[in-house]
Design a protein around this motif. Structure first.
Motif, mmCIF file in Angstrom:
data_model
loop_
_atom_site.group_PDB
_atom_site.id
_atom_site.type_symbol
_atom_site.label_atom_id
_atom_site.label_comp_id
_atom_site.label_asym_id
_atom_site.label_seq_id
_atom_site.Cartn_x
_atom_site.Cartn_y
_atom_site.Cartn_z
ATOM 1 N N ASN A 178 0.857 -1.182 0.000
ATOM 2 C CA ASN A 178 0.000 0.000 0.000
ATOM 3 C C ASN A 178 0.904 1.246 0.000
ATOM 4 O O ASN A 178 1.781 1.380 0.865
ATOM 5 C CB ASN A 178 -0.889 -0.029 1.252
ATOM 6 N N HIS A 179 0.685 2.130 -0.956
ATOM 7 C CA HIS A 179 1.506 3.327 -1.096
ATOM 8 C C HIS A 179 1.542 4.154 0.212
ATOM 9 O O HIS A 179 2.585 4.716 0.566
ATOM 10 C CB HIS A 179 0.937 4.158 -2.245
ATOM 11 N N MET A 180 0.404 4.196 0.906
ATOM 12 C CA MET A 180 0.349 5.000 2.135
ATOM 13 C C MET A 180 1.185 4.353 3.247
ATOM 14 O O MET A 180 1.807 5.045 4.043
ATOM 15 C CB MET A 180 -1.103 5.207 2.594
ATOM 16 N N GLY A 182 3.786 2.823 2.582
ATOM 17 C CA GLY A 182 5.121 3.226 2.134
ATOM 18 C C GLY A 182 5.484 4.588 2.727
ATOM 19 O O GLY A 182 6.580 4.777 3.258
ATOM 20 N N HIS A 183 4.539 5.530 2.662
ATOM 21 C CA HIS A 183 4.811 6.860 3.227
ATOM 22 C C HIS A 183 5.083 6.765 4.746
ATOM 23 O O HIS A 183 5.956 7.452 5.266
ATOM 24 C CB HIS A 183 3.636 7.810 2.967
ATOM 25 N N ILE A 184 4.316 5.910 5.416
ATOM 26 C CA ILE A 184 4.535 5.745 6.862
ATOM 27 C C ILE A 184 5.935 5.167 7.109
ATOM 28 O O ILE A 184 6.669 5.633 7.983
ATOM 29 C CB ILE A 184 3.437 4.837 7.489
ATOM 30 N N VAL A 210 0.258 13.620 4.179
ATOM 31 C CA VAL A 210 -0.201 14.736 3.352
ATOM 32 C C VAL A 210 0.495 14.676 1.999
ATOM 33 O O VAL A 210 1.683 14.950 1.889
ATOM 34 C CB VAL A 210 0.085 16.100 4.041
ATOM 35 N N SER A 211 -0.282 14.300 0.983
ATOM 36 C CA SER A 211 0.340 14.169 -0.341
ATOM 37 C C SER A 211 -0.539 14.825 -1.389
ATOM 38 O O SER A 211 -1.498 15.526 -1.065
ATOM 39 C CB SER A 211 0.556 12.693 -0.650
ATOM 40 N N GLY A 212 -0.222 14.558 -2.662
ATOM 41 C CA GLY A 212 -1.006 15.153 -3.742
ATOM 42 C C GLY A 212 -2.398 14.557 -3.824
ATOM 43 O O GLY A 212 -3.338 15.213 -4.262
ATOM 44 N N THR A 384 8.517 12.731 -0.378
ATOM 45 C CA THR A 384 7.861 12.625 -1.688
ATOM 46 C C THR A 384 8.004 11.190 -2.215
ATOM 47 O O THR A 384 8.814 10.414 -1.713
ATOM 48 C CB THR A 384 8.488 13.619 -2.690
ATOM 49 N N ASP A 385 7.225 10.886 -3.244
ATOM 50 C CA ASP A 385 7.162 9.505 -3.730
ATOM 51 C C ASP A 385 8.519 8.938 -4.145
ATOM 52 O O ASP A 385 9.302 9.600 -4.828
ATOM 53 C CB ASP A 385 6.215 9.424 -4.935
ATOM 54 N N ASN A 386 8.757 7.697 -3.728
ATOM 55 C CA ASN A 386 9.998 7.003 -4.091
ATOM 56 C C ASN A 386 9.780 5.508 -3.881
ATOM 57 O O ASN A 386 8.768 5.091 -3.312
ATOM 58 C CB ASN A 386 11.163 7.522 -3.236
HETATM 59 ZN ZN ZN Z 1 2.667 9.556 -2.325
#
Ligand code: ZN
Ligand code: KG4
Length: 422
Positions: A178-180, A182-184, A210-212, A384-386
């Motif tokens: 899950n991308h989120m 990933g952010h965590i 908080v993302s796009g 940011t996304d990576n």
């Molecule tokens: Zn993102």
């Protein structure tokens, strides 16, 4: 354990390779970490255009994979490569593997068929891959991780099909991420001179993402368990940054541009931060919940600038600053209310907007007022996304549930609306 991760949920094509060891569970070695941003291409459209994002991912994935394997020292020399190619009975010189081909070799088309992948849709990408594969030997990788969602579905599918194919071809386990999450994971990853140290998170924890595409407050009572306790009712915070930037005539992505202008306004006039003009609303600041709304704030900027256009560069910078103030105030107020309510021991902050300097400093200041509490923000480059964050999330998942984190490549589907905790 070596994990190769692929991220294509929005407008960054990213590949990362990490290595972990059994003796040090909280350490991650970064063997490769490549992010290719399409921002400049989307800039012409003023936002991310899904069909263009998909096309660019397809164009970029193979070259990035090649580079990434080389960086990680996982692509072997030419002689070895040729031996491998012969072993696979797919010599690199075979004209069938050239870019111009219309039918892939049977070993490749069989996998595409098994996975029900339509070769014609991303022909260019598959041809590039089929030209590259005979030149490499089985990479010393233990698993492949890929973003399953949320995000732009056409964009997600490119990365997912790519990962499904590689996992099948090399017979490697596949981990959908899950991308989120990933952010965590990005927030907990702290760089030091030895690589990355994964912060030990005390629970309960609150994460503000908080993302796009998202603005979410997430409660985590224990590792791997997530519950969304509040989110935006309309625009995401990053989306608001992008839209307001557009109103101010700034290019996409607007967040870094607004950030830059706001910084100049803060420098120009130290006390201007307290001056009200222009007065912008703080949507849902006093609603007794953890919901957010940023669309009204954007409209307020629109109406206000309509009354005074054209804007001088100084006024533009001032709008950027006042907008940044408004977003920051709402995010801080709601987040720390959530921290108090749930007696959180940790606050994680991540997503593209978390790269914003003013926001970070304001969170740091407020967090300092809370005792016995840890504030864990993602570093600006990790916010940011990576794909590194996807690799780390995959590692954490594997540590938690082992083989249950795997999925059969033929079963993996993109899910643009995937939510954490579901
Ligand atoms: Zn993102
Ligand atoms: O997490 P991310 O890279 O991609 C998504 O998953 O959406 O976030 C991208 C968003 C964009 O809206 C961008 O304008 C915003 O993050 N952003 C920023 C900053 N850097 C990126 N917003 C405010 N300040 C920044 N410095």
């Amino acid at each position: 354990m070596k994990i190769l991760a692929i991220e294509t949920s929005c407008d960054e094509t990213a590949v990362a390779i990490i290595e972990t060891s059994k003796s040090e569970h909280d350490r991650v070695r970064v063997l490769s970490h490549i992010v290719s941003s399409q921002a400049q291409i989307h800039s012409a459209y003023g936002g991310v255009f899904p069909a263009v994002a998909k096309r660019e991912h397809a164009r970029t994935l193979v070259p990035i994979l090649e580079k990434s394997l080389r960086e990680a020292d996982l692509s072997k020399n030419a002689a070895k490569n040729e031996r491998m190619a012969n072993d696979r009975q797919s010599p690199p010189s075979n004209p069938n593997t050239s870019h111009a081909t219309t039918t892939p070799l049977p070993i490749y088309s069989q996998i595409l068929e098994n996975l029900r992948i339509d070769y014609d849709r991303e022909k260019e990408m598959w041809n590039m891959l089929f030209e590259f594969l005979p030149q490499m030997e089985q990479p010393q990788i233990d698993a492949i991780a890929v973003t399953k969602g949320p995000g732009l579905e056409p964009a997600l599918w490119v990365g997912i099909n790519f990962a499904r194919f590689l996992a099948s071809f090399f017979n490697l386990p596949l981990l959908p991420i899950n991308h989120m999450e990933g952010h965590i994971a990005a927030a907990s990853a702290k760089s030091d001179s030895h690589g990355i140290l994964l912060a030990d998170i005390s629970y309960p924890a609150i994460a503000l993402l908080v993302s796009g595409g998202h603005t979410e407050l997430i409660l985590s009572k224990k590792e791997g368990e997530y519950k969304i306790i509040g989110e935006t009712q309309d625009d995401a915070a990053g989306e608001a940054f992008d839209k307001v930037a557009r109103l101010l005539g700034l290019p996409y992505p607007g967040g870094p541009e607004i950030s830059r202008l706001a910084k100049s306004a803060r420098k120009m006039n130290k006390d201007s931060g307290t001056e009200q003009n222009p007065k912008l609303p703080r949507p849902m600041l006093h609603s007794n919940d953890f919901k957010f709304s940023f669309s009204g704030l954007k409209t307020a900027v629109l109406y206000s600038i309509q009354k005074e256009s054209p804007l001088s560069p100084e006024r533009k910078a001032r709008y950027a600053m006042k907008f940044e103030d408004a977003v920051t105030e709402v995010l801080i107020s709601k987040t720390f209310k959530a921290v108090e309510k749930h007696r959180a021991k940790t606050l994680l902050l991540s997503g593209g907007v978390a790269a914003n300097e003013h926001l970070r400093l304001s969170f740091l200041e407020t967090a300092a007022e809370f005792g016995d509490f840890e504030f864990v923000p993602a570093g600006p480059a990790m916010a940011t996304d990576n794909a590194l964050m996807i690799a780390i999330a995959a590692y954490k998942k594997f540590e938690l549930v082992g083989n249950k984190s795997y999925i059969d490549p033929s079963h993996l589907r993109a899910d643009g609306n995937l939510r954490v905790g579901e």
